[in-house]
Design an enzyme around this catalytic site. Sequence first.
Site, PDB file in Angstrom:
ATOM      1  CD  GLU B  42     -26.069   5.685  47.628  1.00  0.00           C
ATOM      2  OE1 GLU B  42     -27.022   4.960  47.271  1.00  0.00           O
ATOM      3  OE2 GLU B  42     -26.118   6.918  47.622  1.00  0.00           O
ATOM      4  CG  PHE B 104     -31.288  17.599  53.208  1.00  0.00           C
ATOM      5  CD1 PHE B 104     -32.479  17.005  52.811  1.00  0.00           C
ATOM      6  CD2 PHE B 104     -30.220  17.594  52.322  1.00  0.00           C
ATOM      7  CE1 PHE B 104     -32.601  16.413  51.565  1.00  0.00           C
ATOM      8  CE2 PHE B 104     -30.327  17.019  51.064  1.00  0.00           C
ATOM      9  CZ  PHE B 104     -31.530  16.424  50.687  1.00  0.00           C
ATOM     10  CD  GLN B 105     -29.003  13.681  51.141  1.00  0.00           C
ATOM     11  OE1 GLN B 105     -27.852  14.086  51.100  1.00  0.00           O
ATOM     12  NE2 GLN B 105     -29.581  13.045  50.125  1.00  0.00           N
ATOM     13  CE  LYS B 154     -20.690  20.312  52.962  1.00  0.00           C
ATOM     14  NZ  LYS B 154     -21.860  20.986  52.389  1.00  0.00           N
ATOM     15  CG  MET B 472     -33.217 -21.817  46.996  1.00  0.00           C
ATOM     16  SD  MET B 472     -32.806 -23.522  46.564  1.00  0.00           S
ATOM     17  CE  MET B 472     -31.041 -23.430  46.318  1.00  0.00           C
TER      18      MET B 472
END
Lengths: 185, 566
Positions: B42, B104-105, B154, B472
């Site tokens: 993502e 959940f999630q 949802k 760097m």
Amino acid sequence: MLQTISVLLENKTGALMRATGLLTARGYNIESLTVAKTLDPTLSRMTIVVDVEPRLRAQVIKQMNKLINVLQASDLSESPSVTRELLLLRVRAAAEEGNNGPRTAILKEAEIFGARVVDSSVEGFALEVTGDTEKLDEFIDVMRSYGDIEVTRSGAVAVSLDPKKLRLSPPVPRGAEPTTVNVES
Amino acid sequence: MLLECLVREGVECIFGYPGGVTLPLYDAMYDNPIRHVLVRHEENACFAAQGYARATGKVGVACATSGPGATNLVTGLVDAMMDSIPLVALTGQVPTKLIGSDAFQEADTFGITRSCTKHNYLVKNIHELPEVIHEAFYIASTGRPGPVLVDVTKDVFQGQVHYTPVTSIHLPGYKVHADGHTGQIRRAAQMMWEAQRPYVYAGGGIIHAGAHQELRELVEILDAPCVNTLMGLGAMPSNHPNFVSMPGMHGSYAANMGMYNADLLIALGVRFDDRVTGRLAAFAPHAKVIHVDIDPAEIGKIRNADLPIVGDVRRVLQKLNPVLRELEPSMAARNSASRRAWWSQIRAWKEEHPLTPATSSTEIKPQHAVAEIDRLTRGEAIVTSDVGQHQMWSAQFIRFNHPRLWINSGGLGSMGFGLPAAIGAQFACPEKTVVSIVGDGGFQMSVPELATIASHGLPIKIIVLNNGYLGMVRQWQELFYNNRLCSVTLDSFPDAEKLAGAYGFKGRTIEHVHELRPALEEAFAENGPYLLNIRVSPTENVYPMVPAGGAINEMVLAQPQPVAVP
């Protein structure tokens, strides 16, 4: 020195967090915060008292004004304004037979501070007083001398005496450029 | 419903990753013309959407599911915020009735992303959805652009409601100051002609506003030297005679000396970033400042402006340039002698310490590799970079003749940005050559996206400048931490040919100077993706360098020579 910020913002979920989040993200502790609906119930007025470094004060106000939910944020510490706070105080002063001494004295003191009795019982009083921060601090000191006290303060509410013109963005047709805020006036 | 809103916003392409609560959305996508690009992480959806937005100026769209999907977007959102990139991120949220139940999630996406977006929304009622989506695009793309996140439950995704067109957007508190103050603009023009050593300091704002033509016009009217910041490269064509180069920590000697000695700084769409200014007290100490920015909070944030103009830099310059022309006959001659002297001084600085890529006959210098890429791209290709030494070398040695060719993570400095950004840019501009110059560190952060590149056959040229170090960080440990190198060695790197081969495209590793040119030519001639791993000199450092907190006129110009111990 403490800074008093007055914010007019939309009465929406998360709006309060956005405004206060700007301060917490910079590591500032908020000394007091009050918020309530305005005459227009879709808007809220918030008064924040916070200790911000002097050179960053203007920046904080600018950043608040950038928030989509904020209609106007202004620094009241630099313009004429009135600040008041409400204090609710319970003082223990049990009524004893034949000796009403402290109770009478408490009521006298309350009168001097313009406090009102909101509850009276055999254990003591609940008092309500408004004023500026210094006055309330003094009131607390005086009441403490009479017995155990319990205090709730509302935090400052402030009103500017120098009202700024509120500039709001008008609706724009979807797909059009935003109407530019007039900077000429 | 949501897709209907996106179609009406002109969205062609979404970069995303599906999940449990976004299933209804993906089901609707099945029948929808909008293209969904499945990335492999993502975070990279956000970076790819940024690549798309940076290459086109259109709003990039990223999509992720609730919980881990949403939290993975955070880096990309902050990145877009720092560089003012228009982005709309759509995330799924657990059903309304489960919010707050540790479902959940579930994650508090609205709360988490509050401070990393220009604005964000949580939509629990389908009737609000069209308004919110259109507002999100409006906020992302107008004023100072930025990311907007819309978190949708949802049940809202599942809702079936007819789309009622949203005809107007009403955000009373959203203030856009686009037109500069006419009086201030007049005064600015006056100051510009009065200056003896004017200096144009132009940044990313020019690119966002599409003000490159107007900038060029201004620079030409004044015949002033112009520098472009890291975010502004391409605002002035690199081959323009008035273009000096990039200023700042790794800017050129001439660019920084010019900044230090100017008597008027014309700051256009810049935010006086610490990587440009160095120690503030020593930054342009002799200069008055004209600062044009669309964001009033940028004015005076770092450096006080003697003449502030709040406005869209394009519109401001459109008003300013005619005033400059109008004043030209009466004022241009006034300081022409000192301006000629100013130019000769700048040319002298350029000649004194030019930016020339290091080369060697025994090893491939990274600067040499970058210069060779520049030779092949001729200032016309889209170049994305990661963050670190290779980014600075690319900024120094690759020419950009147009805006929106140079795509890199400037403000946030997110490693792993370059490769996914190249994906977004290639989808946005399928006909353009897209080169992704990355280090071996950042490349390994974005390796999963090789799969996305392979599955779409994107002809991205991935060039790894592989020095076996987090270069760097190593440079700083070497210079400022007594060369106590700690956790900067990347001693394991996959075989590029096998790695690319595993994904079904070509790859190669080179380590000899004589291979450099043919290998790059082969990569650029390839029709599909190409992974070229270049083993470069491991200890090369980026110079010039203004050490953090140093003054810009006190650059370290080259590697200090080791002192012989008696």
